[in-house]
Structure formats: C-alpha cells, structure tokens
Design an enzyme around this catalytic site. Structure first.
Site, mmCIF file in Angstrom:
data_model
loop_
_atom_site.group_PDB
_atom_site.id
_atom_site.type_symbol
_atom_site.label_atom_id
_atom_site.label_comp_id
_atom_site.label_asym_id
_atom_site.label_seq_id
_atom_site.Cartn_x
_atom_site.Cartn_y
_atom_site.Cartn_z
ATOM 1 N N ASP A 55 0.845 -1.184 0.000
ATOM 2 C CA ASP A 55 0.000 0.000 0.000
ATOM 3 C C ASP A 55 0.886 1.243 0.000
ATOM 4 O OD1 ASP A 55 -1.060 -1.342 3.132
ATOM 5 O OD2 ASP A 55 0.838 -0.345 2.698
ATOM 6 N N ASP A 57 1.221 4.642 1.690
ATOM 7 C CA ASP A 57 0.810 5.540 2.764
ATOM 8 C C ASP A 57 1.413 6.918 2.548
ATOM 9 O OD1 ASP A 57 -0.489 3.394 3.866
ATOM 10 O OD2 ASP A 57 1.112 2.900 5.258
ATOM 11 N N ASP A 137 9.818 2.667 13.237
ATOM 12 C CA ASP A 137 10.514 1.570 13.904
ATOM 13 C C ASP A 137 11.946 1.332 13.397
ATOM 14 O OD1 ASP A 137 9.415 0.623 11.524
ATOM 15 O OD2 ASP A 137 8.310 -1.039 12.436
HETATM 16 P P1 ATP Z 1 4.162 -3.706 4.747
HETATM 17 O O1 ATP Z 1 4.687 -3.931 3.391
HETATM 18 O O2 ATP Z 1 4.113 -4.959 5.560
HETATM 19 O O3 ATP Z 1 2.889 -2.931 4.787
HETATM 20 P P2 ATP Z 1 5.192 -1.424 6.112
HETATM 21 O O4 ATP Z 1 6.591 -0.959 6.392
HETATM 22 O O5 ATP Z 1 4.366 -0.521 5.256
HETATM 23 O O6 ATP Z 1 5.290 -2.873 5.483
HETATM 24 P P3 ATP Z 1 3.143 -1.174 8.055
HETATM 25 O O7 ATP Z 1 2.786 -2.074 9.175
HETATM 26 O O8 ATP Z 1 2.166 -0.982 6.954
HETATM 27 O O9 ATP Z 1 4.522 -1.695 7.483
HETATM 28 O O10 ATP Z 1 3.508 0.221 8.708
HETATM 29 C C1 ATP Z 1 3.736 1.379 7.926
HETATM 30 C C2 ATP Z 1 4.873 2.190 8.529
HETATM 31 O O11 ATP Z 1 4.533 2.639 9.828
HETATM 32 C C3 ATP Z 1 6.183 1.442 8.697
HETATM 33 O O12 ATP Z 1 6.942 1.461 7.517
HETATM 34 C C4 ATP Z 1 6.850 2.197 9.831
HETATM 35 O O13 ATP Z 1 7.451 3.366 9.353
HETATM 36 C C5 ATP Z 1 5.664 2.588 10.694
HETATM 37 N N1 ATP Z 1 5.383 1.620 11.746
HETATM 38 C C6 ATP Z 1 4.594 0.527 11.657
HETATM 39 N N2 ATP Z 1 4.549 -0.135 12.814
HETATM 40 C C7 ATP Z 1 5.334 0.540 13.670
HETATM 41 C C8 ATP Z 1 5.682 0.362 15.038
HETATM 42 N N3 ATP Z 1 5.236 -0.679 15.734
HETATM 43 N N4 ATP Z 1 6.512 1.288 15.599
HETATM 44 C C9 ATP Z 1 6.967 2.339 14.891
HETATM 45 N N5 ATP Z 1 6.663 2.557 13.619
HETATM 46 C C10 ATP Z 1 5.864 1.676 13.002
HETATM 47 MG MG MG Z 2 2.276 -0.886 4.791
#
Ligand code: ATP
Ligand code: MG
Length: 462
Positions: A55, A57, A137
């Site tokens: 996605d 964001d 994170d």
């Molecule tokens: P995915 O491809 O699995 O969606 P993602 O990196 O986009 O990977 P998400 O869970 O969608 O992961 O989270 C979006 C963003 O929000 C992450 O890239 C990170 O920057 C932040 N984030 C998510 N979870 C946490 C957390 N527990 N603590 C701090 N930041 C977080």
């Molecule tokens: Mg994501």
C-alpha cells in the site's frame, strides 16, 4: 536536529510510474493546497528495492480535518491515532497521516510512567517531518519520497541500511523494543522477507527483551503471526522467531515442537515452505489453511504421545480441542478460521484413505471445510512425498466444483479414524533441546549458521 540526507530524483530509482495513480492524486492535491506531501514507510522502502508495495501511505503536515476538507471521498478514523482515509473506486483506500512525534513522558498515562515501563499507550502528538521519521521503527521504514521535488528524504540513515541490507532500529534498540515489543516480531519479519540481517544490537535487544512481547495486545501479536503466512514468507519468519526465542514466548507449544528433534518439525518447515511457494505463485490460502499448517505438528505430537499413534474419531476430536483451544484463546485467533481448521485437520485424515467414489465421501465434499482439508492434505503430500495420489484426486474434484461455503457446527462423529500412517514417526525420541541466543547452550544448536547456509532460498532448509 541534524539535516537530512536528500537523494535527488536522478540518484534514486523511484519513478512516478511505479506509484499507485490514486495515491499520486492525493499527493498532488495536498501539494497544490500548500501542504507537504510525502510517500512514507514501507512503500518507499519497497520502491527503492524494486519491490511492489502493498500500500502507498502518505504523510503530510495537513491535519486530519484539513485532509477531509480537501477530499470529498474522505473519512477521519481512529480515536487515539486519528488519520484520514481517502476512498477510491473498488474499495481502495489511501491512508493519509499527519506527521507525528514520539509521545512525551507526560503523555504516558499517570501511574504507568517510570524507567521500567516504557510501553507507549497514546500516540497522537503531531510533529515535524523529522520527528515523524524518527518515531518510526526501523531505518529502512523511515524514508520519505517528496512529491514536490521527487527526492528521497532520509533523516535516519535508511538509504545506507538498505544498501547494506540491515534491519536497524531508529535509536536505541532496547528502548524501542520496550516501547513496543511487537517491533521485535517486525524486525525478524523484515529480515526474513527482505533477506536482510538484523544488526547485532537488534539481535541482542531481542534476546534481552523477548519476554516483553507478553505485554503486547493479543490481536496485534496475532496479526503479526498471521501476516507472513498470508503473504508468502512464513517459513523464514517463523524460523527467525524461533531462533531468537520470540516464538517461545508467543506460542510455546509450537516452539517446543519445532525445537525438538521429532520428525514433526522437519515436516512443518517443509509444509511452511510449500505454503510460501504457493502464496508466491498467487494461490489463495485461507487463514484456516495456514493455521492448519501451524497446528498440524501439535496435533501429530498429541496423537503420538497421548494415544500411542492410534486414534479413533472420538479421540481425535478431543485431541483437536485440547491442542487447538488453549493457544487460540490466548492469542484470540479468529473464531471462524479456528472452526474450519479443526474440521479441516480432522477431515484431512479421512481424505487420505477415502476416494471420491466412496459413499462416505459423498457428504464430505459438500462441507465448507472440505477445501481446507484438501489443501492441508495437498500441502502435507508435497512436504512429505506421501499421499500424492489421494491429494491429487481430491484437488481435482475441488477444481471441478466440489466445495461450498462453510456451515458451522457440523457433526463429525460418524467419521472414520485418522489413519495411523499419516503421523510421522519421531526420528530421535528424547528430551527437547532448548537453547536461546543469550544462553550458553545455544552455541551447540547454532541456529544462525544454519540460516546463513540456506540464505539464498529462505525457508527451503528443513
Ligand atoms: P508492509 O509492506 O508490511 O505494509 P510497512 O513498512 O508498510 O510494510 P506497516 O505495518 O504498513 O509496514 O507500517 C507502515 C509504517 O509505519 C512502517 O513502515 C513504519 O514506518 C511505521 N510503523 C509501523 N509499525 C510501527 C511500530 N510498531 N513502531 C513504529 N513505527 C511503526
Ligand atoms: Mg504498509
């Protein structure tokens, strides 16, 4: 605060052609209205490494209410952490969050602050882009793509860590993991799926703090447990969770079985790898199926140890309740999936012995859990090299339209027993070896070395 590293358009591979057109529309409208508009988080990481983001964001300095004024098709959601969802055709949602910063200590609920307890409970303080980057994170997840300049903005050293293939926390790993223990699971997941290494500090902090995961809300932990299975990198992720000792805290029943010398664990890794392979090929696998794979080693163990390898239908149903219910309740696994997985595991044994022409099979194929049972048998066959023919026969029937939607609560007591031949024999019966990275006996088990050797093909090593 320091200046960020700016990587101009000419020096990175992100092109607007790779960005979802609806996300681009949102970025441009925010930008034209005078706001900062960045692609943030996983999408930037994935685009920089040539992967397709799940996605897109968006981060902005517009407040949620400002975002709502700009988009007709927008709703503001969340209580603690308010963000805007912009809705598009086909149910697509583009998530727009206002830049936030890590909460101040005074934002922590009274009576819960203190050195020993860093757990973040409220998370809704708006901030600058730099603050928004450092509250994330991992460095690889803290990158921004700016629609105003098409540059990548790096406040956290994420570009370098992407190049070095490292999962590194932003800031002190111990603190970041204690603030939110789910980050430990995420560290392993990112390392597994990207085939990156966790930094030594991350590894050490997980070894030190893995028990903290028990403080995290069960639904969040469960989402993390299911996500890699659903997305096709279950095997390498579960391997890392087991190696780091996290799985022992989250799902000790499974971890004990996987660490043990029993044949069940070899079969589990092969079934997981096969599950990943099928997901990678675009096959749909329900939660009941992937959870069935997870529970199968536990069921085999229970059959072996508690009934000497022999079970009738009645006993099998009881064992299934015993094996599946406690972890399901603890982890609040989805109820519908649990129902189907129990029925699916039960029926899998019948399918091994029956053939579609048998009278007893006729009612079976109409059950909602029939496809679950077929998939489990098929995964079992692919992993064990046994019952191929039975699995193929049932899969063929399923393709020709043998299944239907679930009906809960169906009676299975008339069923025939679970075939003994399905249950793998233990290779070296004996006590489980349990060693974790921070404990002396871990050197002998040396899980890291095993992983490195199998690095080219994660999840293949059994
Ligand atoms: P995915 O491809 O699995 O969606 P993602 O990196 O986009 O990977 P998400 O869970 O969608 O992961 O989270 C979006 C963003 O929000 C992450 O890239 C990170 O920057 C932040 N984030 C998510 N979870 C946490 C957390 N527990 N603590 C701090 N930041 C977080
Ligand atoms: Mg994501």
């Amino acid at each position: 605060m320091m200046e960020p590293r700016i990587i101009p358009r000419a020096e990175h591979p992100i092109s607007r052609g790779y960005i979802d057109p609806d996300a681009l529309k949102v970025l441009y409208r925010l930008h034209r209205a005078g706001y900062k508009a960045y692609l943030v988080g996983g999408s930037v990481r994935d685009l920089l490494t040539g992967r397709t983001p799940k996605d897109f964001d968006i981060g902005t300095d517009a407040r949620p209410q400002d975002v709502r004024r700009l988009f007709r098709n927008c709703r503001v959601i969340g209580r603690r952490f308010r963000l805007a969802h912009v809705l598009f055709d086909g149910g697509k949602i583009v998530e727009v969050s206002t830049f936030r910063r890590r909460p101040d200590p005074e934002d922590v609920e009274p009576g819960q602050a203190g050195d020993a307890d860093l757990l973040i409970r409220s998370d809704n303080t708006f901030g600058t882009p730099a603050e928004d980057a450092v509250r994330r994170d991992f460095t690889i997840n803290g990158l921004f793509y700016d629609i105003a300049t098409f540059a990548v903005i790096d406040w956290v050293g994420g570009v370098e860590d992407l190049e070095q293939r490292l999962v590194r926390t932003i800031g002190d790993a111990e603190i970041r993991f204690r603030e939110d223990p789910v980050r430990m699971m995420r560290a392993c997941e990112f390392a597994a799926r990207l085939q990156f290494e966790m930094t030594p500090a991350v590894r050490a902090a997980i070894a030190e703090n893995r028990r903290e995961i028990r403080k995290s809300a069960a639904p969040r932990v469960t989402e993390e447990l299911l996500d890699p299975l659903r997305r096709g990198w279950g095997a390498p992720t579960y391997r890392l969770w087991s190696e780091t000792g996290l799985l022992h805290e989250i799902f000790p029943e499974l971890d004990l079985e996987l660490r043990g010398p029993g044949a069940g664990s070899g079969l589990f890794w092969k079934m997981l790898a096969e599950t990943d392979r099928r997901r990678g090929g675009g096959e749909r696998l329900s939660d009941a199926i992937i959870l069935g794979v997870v529970f199968l080693p536990l069921l085999f163990r229970a059959i072996r140890t508690r009934s000497g390898g022999q079970v009738d239908a009645q006993k099998l149903l009881l064992l299934l309740e015993d094996v599946v219910n406690p972890p399901s309740a603890r982890l609040s696994l989805p109820n519908a999936a649990i129902h189907d997985l129990k029925q699916g595991l039960f029926t899998m044994g019948r399918l091994a012995e029956l053939r579609p022409g048998d009278p007893a099979a006729r009612r079976l194929v109409t059950k909602g859990y029939f496809p679950v049972a077929v998939s489990l048998l098929s995964l079992y066959a692919a992993a064990s090299g046994r019952y191929h023919e039975a699995a193929a026969t049932w899969e063929d029937l399923l393709k020709r339209g043998g299944g239907r939607t679930p009906r809960p609560g169906e009676d299975l007591r008339a069923a025939i027993p679970f075939p003994e031949a399905l249950i793998p024999h233990e290779v070296h019966p004996g006590p489980h070896e349990i060693g974790f990275p921070d404990e002396p006996q871990a050197a002998a088990a040396s899980p890291r070395r095993r992983r490195r050797r199998g690095r080219g093909r994660p999840g293949q090593a059994a």
